[in-house]
Design an enzyme around this catalytic site. Structure first.
Site, short mmCIF file in Angstrom:
data_model
loop_
_atom_site.label_atom_id
_atom_site.label_comp_id
_atom_site.label_asym_id
_atom_site.label_seq_id
_atom_site.Cartn_x
_atom_site.Cartn_y
_atom_site.Cartn_z
NE ARG A 61 47.46 16.41 80.70
CZ ARG A 61 46.63 16.99 79.82
NH1 ARG A 61 46.48 18.28 79.78
NH2 ARG A 61 45.94 16.23 78.97
CE1 TYR B 178 69.70 24.49 90.01
CE2 TYR B 178 68.09 24.62 88.24
CZ TYR B 178 68.88 23.87 89.07
OH TYR B 178 68.88 22.51 88.96
CG ASP C 127 64.48 29.69 92.54
OD1 ASP C 127 64.29 29.25 93.69
OD2 ASP C 127 64.97 29.01 91.63
#
Ligand SMILES: *Cc1c(COP(=O)(O)O)cnc(C)c1O
Length: 391
Positions: free
Chosen positions: A59, A112, A183
């Site tokens: 992680r 989005y 983005d």
């Protein structure tokens, strides 16, 4: 990074020079492990104190994931990058790293849909305000920016494919000391490198073109060492949207062919968009490559665009008649896909979603994949023909 190479050449070079080269394998191994062991106490405590950077737990740091991050950072011309379990995880972790209750975000309209929903739900509950502006209108953006913490862009935008002068909008935000995020999933680093346009952080849904084979859901953010470091130190470990080693390995595989795939999507989608534009039953085609020139900073176009049918076309019959284009959400893979706008509007009962997303019941989104252009066009033409017959 200014090495004088165009993005196409740079991507090919990166593909040829992998850093992990176990057994001289041309394809890197997948370090598919959750944890890493230490030979003794001293080595372990040195790693925990940060005196030696080495993997402890996946992680935090995993070599396969790191390899993908470094490749992507170089492609975007960024100092660093960080991978995530999905594009949405990249978006939420990035935004949450830089806002606090009481802050305001300015975003271009038609982002989005799930980013729009994140802003309208979780962030709203945290008392973070959001103002939407038309990114094509520099004056409106300039008026909306003062006092904001963050400026969130997408160009072209989802569905309507509005394009913006990203460099100019970024300069407006910079003048106000506002952090800028874009983005860049649609253009990919092959056709748009926002870091060079001054943008601070570049996000991708790697599920789309970076992966390119519709077999992985992932995200990534690129930017300066300092900004990526801030995401890495808090949002990344504690929100926990970790990119898995296997998915990173699939993305490394995807990046090798990114430039040639992008050129193929561009060629085929443009040819189809031009023919749709000429078609008597099509009202408007929303494809950034159909105008006289591309906006500054965008050097090419990808395979995703939308169009709006004239009134006498039955969108359901059109969709059901298609053979090569498959009905399916997402995009960026080898396969051609179609999504009728009405289906997106049916997903959730949201007030104003049609306006927010720029979707009309007669709009259709296409992803033009890597199949032959002529076969794809015949498929579309036959389906439009079938859908326009009364009865
Ligand atoms: C798909 C998509 C996302 C979300 O990415 P996931 O990997 O599905 O979470 C974000 N932005 C754009 C433009 C997308 O198309």
């Amino acid at each position: 990074m200014n090495d004088g190479l165009d993005p196409f050449d740079r991507a090919s070079l990166i593909a040829a020079h992998d850093e992990v080269n176990a057994f001289d394998a041309v394809v890197p191994p997948i370090v598919q492990t959750s944890l890493f062991t230490f030979k003794d106490y001293d080595e372990m405590i040195a790693a925990y104190r940060g005196e030696r950077v080495r993997p402890i737990y996946t992680r935090g740091l995993n070599p396969t994931v790191r390899m993908f991050e470094e490749m992507l950072a170089r492609l975007e011309g960024a100092e660093d990058a960080i991978g995530f379990a999905s594009g949405m995880s990249a978006i939420s972790s990035t935004v949450l790293s830089f806002v606090e209750p009481g802050d305001r975000i300015v975003a271009v309209k038609h982002v989005y849909p799930d980013a729009f929903r994140l802003f309208g739900t979780h962030l709203k509950r945290m008392r973070i305000d959001i103002t939407y502006v038309d990114g094509r209108d520099g004056e409106a953006v300039e008026k909306a920016l003062p006092g904001a913490k963050l400026f969130y862009m997408e160009s072209p935008t989802s569905w309507v494919m509005d394009t913006h002068d990203v460099g100019a909008l970024t300069a407006l935000a910079k003048a106000e000391g506002i952090l800028t995020i874009i983005d860049n999933s649609w253009a990919s680093p092959v056709f748009q490198q926002p870091i060079a346009l001054g943008v601070d952080l570049v996000i991708h849904s790697a599920s789309k073109y970076l992966g390119g084979h519709s077999d992985v859901v992932a995200g990534v953010v690129a930017g300066s060492k300092e900004l990526i470091g801030r995401i890495r130190s808090e949002a990344y470990p504690y929100l926990g949207g970790k990119l898995s080693p296997f998915d990173a390995w699939l993305l490394i595989r995807g990046l090798r062919t990114l430039p040639i795939r992008m050129k193929a999507h561009e060629r085929s989608a443009l040819a189809i968009a031009r023919r749709l534009q000429e078609h008597p039953l099509v009202e408007i085609v929303c494809h950034p490559g159909l105008g006289n020139h591309l906006p500054p900073g965008l050097s090419g176009t990808s395979g995703l665009f939308s169009f709006i049918f004239c009134e006498d076309v039955d969108v359901r019959r059109f969709a059901d008649h298609l053979q090569i284009f498959k009905l399916g959400v997402s995009w960026g893979g080898h396969e051609s896909l179609v999504v009728p706008g009405e289906i997106v509007l049916a997903q959730k009962a949201e007030p104003n979603s049609a306006v927010a997303f720029g979707i009309s019941p007669r709009s259709v989104r296409l992803h033009v994949g890597l199949e032959g252009t002529e076969a794809l066009w015949s498929d579309l033409e036959a389906a439009i023909g079938a859908a326009s017959q009364k009865g």
